[in-house]
Design a protein around this motif. Structure first.
Motif, PDB file in Angstrom:
ATOM      1  N   ARG A  54       9.893  -8.178   8.234  1.00 28.42           N
ATOM      2  CA  ARG A  54       9.913  -7.190   7.154  1.00 28.42           C
ATOM      3  C   ARG A  54      10.174  -7.811   5.792  1.00 28.42           C
ATOM      4  NH1 ARG A  54      15.408  -4.027   9.009  1.00 28.42           N
ATOM      5  NH2 ARG A  54      16.942  -5.525   8.221  1.00 28.42           N
TER       6      ARG A  54
ATOM      7  N   GLY B  41       1.276  -7.447  19.118  1.00 28.05           N
ATOM      8  CA  GLY B  41       1.538  -6.539  18.000  1.00 28.05           C
ATOM      9  C   GLY B  41       1.667  -5.086  18.383  1.00 28.05           C
TER      10      GLY B  41
ATOM     11  N   TYR C 264       5.409  -2.225  16.793  1.00 29.47           N
ATOM     12  CA  TYR C 264       5.362  -3.624  16.400  1.00 29.47           C
ATOM     13  C   TYR C 264       4.357  -3.745  15.259  1.00 29.47           C
ATOM     14  CZ  TYR C 264       8.084  -4.697  20.639  1.00 29.47           C
ATOM     15  OH  TYR C 264       9.052  -4.760  21.596  1.00 29.47           O
ATOM     16  N   HIS C 265       3.610  -4.821  15.194  1.00 29.81           N
ATOM     17  CA  HIS C 265       2.799  -5.123  14.017  1.00 29.81           C
ATOM     18  C   HIS C 265       1.668  -4.126  13.779  1.00 29.81           C
ATOM     19  CE1 HIS C 265       1.358  -7.777  10.871  1.00 29.81           C
ATOM     20  NE2 HIS C 265       0.154  -7.815  11.417  1.00 29.81           N
TER      21      HIS C 265
ATOM     22  N   SER D  90       2.113  -3.284   7.277  1.00 32.41           N
ATOM     23  CA  SER D  90       2.458  -4.573   7.912  1.00 32.41           C
ATOM     24  C   SER D  90       1.986  -5.746   7.066  1.00 32.41           C
ATOM     25  CB  SER D  90       1.835  -4.667   9.317  1.00 32.41           C
ATOM     26  OG  SER D  90       2.228  -3.587  10.125  1.00 32.41           O
TER      27      SER D  90
ATOM     28  N   ASP E 101       8.885  -5.851  13.640  1.00 37.35           N
ATOM     29  CA  ASP E 101       7.538  -6.428  13.659  1.00 37.35           C
ATOM     30  C   ASP E 101       7.554  -7.788  14.361  1.00 37.35           C
ATOM     31  OD1 ASP E 101       5.036  -7.684  12.911  1.00 37.35           O
ATOM     32  OD2 ASP E 101       4.881  -6.231  11.287  1.00 37.35           O
TER      33      ASP E 101
ATOM     34  N   HIS F 254       6.114  -0.692   7.310  1.00 35.04           N
ATOM     35  CA  HIS F 254       6.313  -1.921   8.084  1.00 35.04           C
ATOM     36  C   HIS F 254       7.194  -1.596   9.282  1.00 35.04           C
ATOM     37  CE1 HIS F 254       5.571  -6.298   7.376  1.00 35.04           C
ATOM     38  NE2 HIS F 254       6.487  -6.422   8.343  1.00 35.04           N
TER      39      HIS F 254
ATOM     40  N   SER G  93      -1.983  -5.790   7.579  1.00 36.80           N
ATOM     41  CA  SER G  93      -1.705  -7.217   7.765  1.00 36.80           C
ATOM     42  C   SER G  93      -2.338  -8.022   6.627  1.00 36.80           C
ATOM     43  CB  SER G  93      -2.194  -7.665   9.147  1.00 36.80           C
ATOM     44  OG  SER G  93      -1.704  -8.930   9.481  1.00 36.80           O
TER      45      SER G  93
END
Length: 281
Positions: free
Chosen positions: A223, A157, A246-247, A114, A218, A214, A90
């Motif tokens: 993306r 997430g 997910y994230h 991500s 997400d 990714h 992230s």
């Protein structure tokens, strides 16, 4: 004083620096760290300045403080290894890209999980998505909203429902060192926006190999964030979309694929590759 939750796993002369995300914790990188260590790599999961404590601890820091944590940690790890990879989740991926752009001769490869320049995933309310880029800088200039937060909402997430409940319970229970803060303070989000703007301008200067992982769905970061990196950096780049997460891809359903692709990438761009379990991947 904030308790330290970083950890070092010594092994071979190839090192991997792990960088967690905004309001996150080194715990979210524990599974990756364990797999890298099993593959024969020396791993250091750092703790960003202001994190793993209270909201006040976090908003007392700026993005330059977070980046300095990366610089200091990389300096420490480089003394123990011959080859360095940087890996972030992230906002941690944004910091990893910034360090790579600024230290091109010191990084063998960057792994961006991500990667997030904007919070624009499907779970982000449209008002927050479009208002934040102008509201947060204005609030910062006027010094208002210092104690306001964008609270995290399900699914946090995480697609895996069992894991999601465990993380949510820890988060709501106030254990920020284990599960992070339950939301993003306005001042910290403003610092994140400043960091993102800074790094986007530097992407084209990155010639180091990049691995972009990714989630295709997400919930936090669309993306297009990874596509921006893929389409802008100047070096070799591999982008993979993970279908069942997910994230938080380091802990979600596709984590085994993430581990395998990450170790394969490190082996590909390592000068001295250890003969370990990773050969079977």
């Amino acid at each position: 004083m904030i308790e330290k939750h970083d950890y070092l796993l010594p092994a071979g002369r190839i090192g991997v620096l792990l960088i967690h995300g905004l309001t996150g914790t080194p715990v979210e990188m524990r599974g990756v760290a364990r797999e890298f260590h099993r593959a024969g790599y020396t791993v250091y999961a750092l703790q960003l300045a202001g994190h793993c404590g209270s909201v006040e601890d976090l908003i007392a820091t700026r993005w330059q403080d977070w980046y300095q944590s990366v610089i200091d940690s990389a300096d420490m790890l480089r003394k123990q290894v011959d080859t360095l990879f940087v890996c972030g989740l992230s906002m941690g991926a944004v910091l990893a890209l910034k360090y790579t752009a600024s230290h091109p001769n010191e990084v063998a490869g960057v792994l961006a999980y991500s990667v997030t320049f904007r919070y624009d995933g499907w779970s982000i309310p449209p008002l927050s998505r479009f208002a934040a880029p102008w509201l947060l800088p204005l609030a910062g200039m006027l010094n208002v909203g210092r104690h306001k937060m964008f609270n995290e909402e399900p699914p946090y997430g995480i697609q895996n429902e069992v894991l999601r409940k465990k993380i949510a319970d820890k988060m709501q229970g106030g254990n920020s060192a284990e599960a992070g803060l339950p939301g993003n303070p306005w001042p910290s989000l403003n610092e994140f926006l400043l960091l993102s703007r800074n790094v986007r301008r530097k992407l084209r200067h990155i010639h180091t190999p990049c691995l972009l992982l990714h989630a295709s769905n997400d919930d936090i970061s669309h993306r297009r964030n990874a596509e921006l990196v893929r389409d802008t950096v100047s070096g070799p780049v591999e982008m993979v979309l993970l279908p069942n997460s997910y994230h938080m891809i380091t802990i979600d359903n596709d984590r085994q694929e993430l581990f395998q692709r990450s170790i394969a990438f490190i082996r590909r761009y390592s000068v001295n590759t250890p003969l370990t379990l990773s050969e079977a991947l």
